[in-house]
Design a protein around this motif. Structure first.
Motif, short mmCIF file in Angstrom:
data_model
loop_
_atom_site.label_atom_id
_atom_site.label_comp_id
_atom_site.label_asym_id
_atom_site.label_seq_id
_atom_site.Cartn_x
_atom_site.Cartn_y
_atom_site.Cartn_z
N THR A 30 47.41 8.39 51.21
CA THR A 30 47.82 8.26 49.85
C THR A 30 47.30 7.48 49.01
O THR A 30 46.68 7.51 48.01
CB THR A 30 49.24 8.43 49.54
OG1 THR A 30 49.99 9.44 50.58
CG2 THR A 30 49.61 8.55 48.19
N PHE A 31 47.24 6.26 49.51
CA PHE A 31 46.53 5.02 48.72
C PHE A 31 45.23 5.22 48.50
O PHE A 31 44.73 4.62 47.47
CB PHE A 31 46.78 3.48 49.51
CG PHE A 31 46.02 2.42 49.19
CD1 PHE A 31 46.75 1.56 48.23
CD2 PHE A 31 44.98 2.05 49.89
CE1 PHE A 31 46.25 0.50 47.89
CE2 PHE A 31 44.37 1.01 49.36
CZ PHE A 31 44.89 0.09 48.30
N TYR A 32 44.59 5.55 49.80
CA TYR A 32 42.99 5.83 49.72
C TYR A 32 42.65 7.05 48.67
O TYR A 32 41.85 7.01 48.03
CB TYR A 32 42.44 6.31 51.00
CG TYR A 32 41.08 6.44 50.98
CD1 TYR A 32 40.09 5.39 51.06
CD2 TYR A 32 40.38 7.75 50.96
CE1 TYR A 32 38.78 5.50 50.94
CE2 TYR A 32 39.15 7.95 51.06
CZ TYR A 32 38.20 6.63 50.96
OH TYR A 32 36.89 7.07 51.15
N GLY A 33 43.64 8.08 48.64
CA GLY A 33 43.16 9.36 47.95
C GLY A 33 43.59 9.19 46.31
O GLY A 33 43.28 9.88 45.54
N TRP A 34 44.37 8.03 46.03
CA TRP A 34 44.66 7.71 44.74
C TRP A 34 43.30 7.72 43.83
O TRP A 34 43.58 7.87 42.86
CB TRP A 34 45.52 6.52 44.66
CG TRP A 34 46.22 6.33 43.24
CD1 TRP A 34 45.69 5.57 42.10
CD2 TRP A 34 47.49 6.89 42.83
NE1 TRP A 34 46.73 5.51 41.25
CE2 TRP A 34 47.78 6.38 41.69
CE3 TRP A 34 48.55 7.49 43.67
CZ2 TRP A 34 49.10 6.69 40.99
CZ3 TRP A 34 49.49 7.68 42.94
CH2 TRP A 34 49.99 7.53 41.71
N TRP A 35 42.44 7.03 44.52
CA TRP A 35 41.05 6.75 43.82
C TRP A 35 40.33 8.30 43.71
O TRP A 35 39.87 8.50 42.36
CB TRP A 35 40.11 5.81 44.53
CG TRP A 35 38.66 6.01 44.09
CD1 TRP A 35 38.35 5.34 43.23
CD2 TRP A 35 37.46 6.51 44.81
NE1 TRP A 35 36.91 5.52 42.86
CE2 TRP A 35 36.59 6.26 43.99
CE3 TRP A 35 37.51 7.21 45.96
CZ2 TRP A 35 35.13 6.59 44.35
CZ3 TRP A 35 36.12 7.52 46.29
CH2 TRP A 35 35.09 7.28 45.47
N SER A 36 40.47 9.08 44.69
CA SER A 36 39.89 10.33 44.51
C SER A 36 40.23 11.03 45.85
O SER A 36 39.52 10.87 46.89
CB SER A 36 38.22 10.37 44.27
OG SER A 36 37.84 11.71 44.44
N TYR A 37 41.13 12.12 45.53
CA TYR A 37 41.75 12.83 46.81
C TYR A 37 40.35 13.75 47.54
O TYR A 37 40.50 14.07 48.54
CB TYR A 37 42.62 13.88 46.57
CG TYR A 37 42.41 14.87 45.35
CD1 TYR A 37 41.70 15.98 45.77
CD2 TYR A 37 42.40 14.88 44.07
CE1 TYR A 37 41.22 17.41 45.09
CE2 TYR A 37 42.04 15.74 43.19
CZ TYR A 37 41.50 16.91 43.59
OH TYR A 37 41.04 17.96 42.42
N VAL A 38 39.53 13.91 46.69
CA VAL A 38 38.19 14.87 47.20
C VAL A 38 37.70 13.99 48.59
O VAL A 38 37.17 14.88 49.48
CB VAL A 38 37.00 14.69 46.30
CG1 VAL A 38 35.88 15.34 46.75
CG2 VAL A 38 37.78 15.51 44.94
#
Length: 509
Positions: free
Chosen positions: A41-49
């Motif tokens: 979730t932390f990583y995908g906060w920037w761009s879930y793509v």
């Protein structure tokens, strides 16, 4: 998501920590799974793509690691070669495709359109971490094979975006240790203190140095000696406190979960020589380049000429790791040359038995710092011509210009300075003074005060950090009321400066 944002501090981190320790009561697998999910979730906060890219990379490398571990003989090496090649090709596509196309266009006078590939954040770090895992598996060093722990090893959010570059053997035993899943007031106090120091480095120092560095490199048309050195030093200390701050914050956050990350930053500007600098700056990247590139190339085992070739190759690739641009290539080449000179000088000094005292130590440290600052010019400047213009100014070839407003305060001394070749220009007086004031603050802290590991010397805050007190005087951290006041004041000052949180510089690498 930024460590220095209200979303992280007051939403993500508390929810993640509370959920982790509550689920740990049901079992370690639940807690590890929660932490892995929170990290994604932390990583995908920037761009879930780009979550599928990260997950796909994890699945591929775990599977290849299993194949390498179960293979024997030549097949074992073939699996390793294929896995590393695919990892590097993926990294090359996202990070170097446009750089390669521009090189082909320049060499062949072609007009191939750029792909404009968006660089996934943290791809260099999670790729290098997994390459290290594959090589360690090939060498028989990997003992832990649980998929959930591997996912957590790669995605663990305190290190995912900007390091440190982890070794499998450092983290897996900690994920299996019961103490990592028990809440500890000691870890809370020490972790928050380390985090607060790192946050202050980023928010109160690095972010205040940033405008002065940006002005010289991106806006200024004045490159006199004092202006050039002011801007370059502003950038040198901005990068220092930005990266040091991130490293401290990552270590502090990880301590909250009972996990110790490896030390990644150890007062590099106090280095006695450039070899020592690379033992202190981005220590885990230096370790990776040494263990997985320099040593396999032959290291220093095949004679002095081959040794220097290996050093240059390693540092050129280390420069390219930081970014796809000729400025990073030049920066890496400079450090390769510095290291070759340093090793050659050490051999000569040992042969001649040259004396080394305090004066030599001070001179060596100053020379190392100047050499590092010269290389930072290419690291920061986006164009070669701009870098050379700034270096001309640093060498004094564009004169020693000072703002006229400062000249008015000098009285008769102004005439004497003008006779020595100092010129005075209109405007820019307040920026000039502010630049040098912040440079002085940065220099005083970097050179005169103990670093975070020394302040926390009574406690093991990171793998490889000192765990015994050093001479830090009143700056030795203790679980005492006065330190709660210090840390509280640091946190309050930092939070009041978080209206517009700035990205960490190493996010772009």
């Amino acid at each position: 998501m930024l460590f220095n944002s209200f979303t992280f501090l007051f939403l993500f981190l508390p929810i993640t920590a509370v959920g982790y320790f509550l689920l740990a009561r049901r079992g370690h697998t639940w807690a590890a799974g929660w932490l892995a999910l929170a990290s994604l979730t932390f990583y995908g906060w920037w761009s879930y793509v780009y979550i599928p890219l990260l997950v796909g990379s994890i699945l591929f490398n775990y599977w290849m690691g299993q194949r390498i571990g179960h293979a024997a003989g030549a097949a074992r090496k073939r699996w390793l070669t294929a896995a590393v090649a695919i990892d590097l090709l993926l990294l090359a596509y996202f990070k170097y495709a446009d750089f390669f196309i521009s090189g082909v266009n320049w060499l062949a006078a072609a007009d191939i359109p750029a792909l404009h590939v968006v660089l996934p954040i943290g791809i260099s770090f999670f790729t290098f971490t997994q390459i290290a895992y594959l090589v360690d598996t090939y060498q028989g060093k990997v003992k832990e094979a649980r998929f959930l722990h591997y996912v957590l090893f790669i995605t663990y959010f305190p290190h995912l975006i900007a390091g440190p570059v982890l070794h499998h053997a450092e983290m897996m035993p900690q994920f299996d240790r019961p103490g990592s899943y028990r809440f500890s007031y000691r870890n809370l106090a020490v972790g928050l203190s380390v985090f607060a120091i790192g946050l202050a480095k980023k928010v109160l120092i690095a972010d205040n140095l940033a405008p002065h560095a940006t002005f010289l490199f991106d806006q200024s048309d004045m490159f006199s000696f004092a202006n050039a050195w002011g801007g370059v030093l502003a950038y040198a200390f901005q990068l220092y406190f930005d990266f040091s701050g991130y490293s401290d914050m990552a270590i502090g956050i990880s301590l909250l979960f009972g996990i110790r990350l490896p030390l990644n930053f150890d007062s590099p500007y106090k280095a006695a020589n450039i070899i020592d600098f690379w033992r202190r700056w981005h220590m885990t990247l230096s370790r990776f380049l040494r263990d997985y590139l320099y040593v396999p190339l032959g290291g220093n085992r095949k004679g002095p000429v081959r040794r220097y070739v290996n050093l240059m190759t390693t540092m050129l690739l280390g420069g390219l790791w930081h970014g796809a641009g000729m400025n990073f290539v030049i920066w890496g080449a400079l450090h390769g040359i510095y290291l070759a000179i340093n090793h050659g000088w050490n051999a000569l000094a040992e042969k001649l038995r040259l004396p080394r005292g305090r004066v030599w130590a001070a001179f060596s440290m100053a020379l190392t710092f100047v050499a590092v600052c010269v290389a930072w010019v290419f690291f920061r400047a986006t164009h070669f011509d701009k870098a050379m213009t700034i270096l001309r100014g640093m060498a004094g070839l564009d004169g020693v210009g000072l703002p006229a407003s400062i000249g008015l305060q000098l009285g008769p001394l102004r005439g004497a300075l003008e006779q020595l070749g100092v010129s005075f220009y209109l405007g820019g007086g307040s920026r000039f003074l502010e630049t040098w004031q912040w440079v002085a603050v940065g220099a005083a802290i970097a050179f005169c005060l103990p670093n975070t590991q020394q302040i926390m010397g009574r406690y093991e805050t990171a793998l490889g950090a000192p765990s015994s007190p050093r001479r830090t005087g009143w700056l030795l951290w203790l679980p005492a009321r006065r330190w709660s006041i210090y840390i509280g004041a640091i946190l309050l000052g930092s939070l009041l400066s978080l209206s517009r949180p700035a990205e960490f510089l190493y996010f772009q690498f």
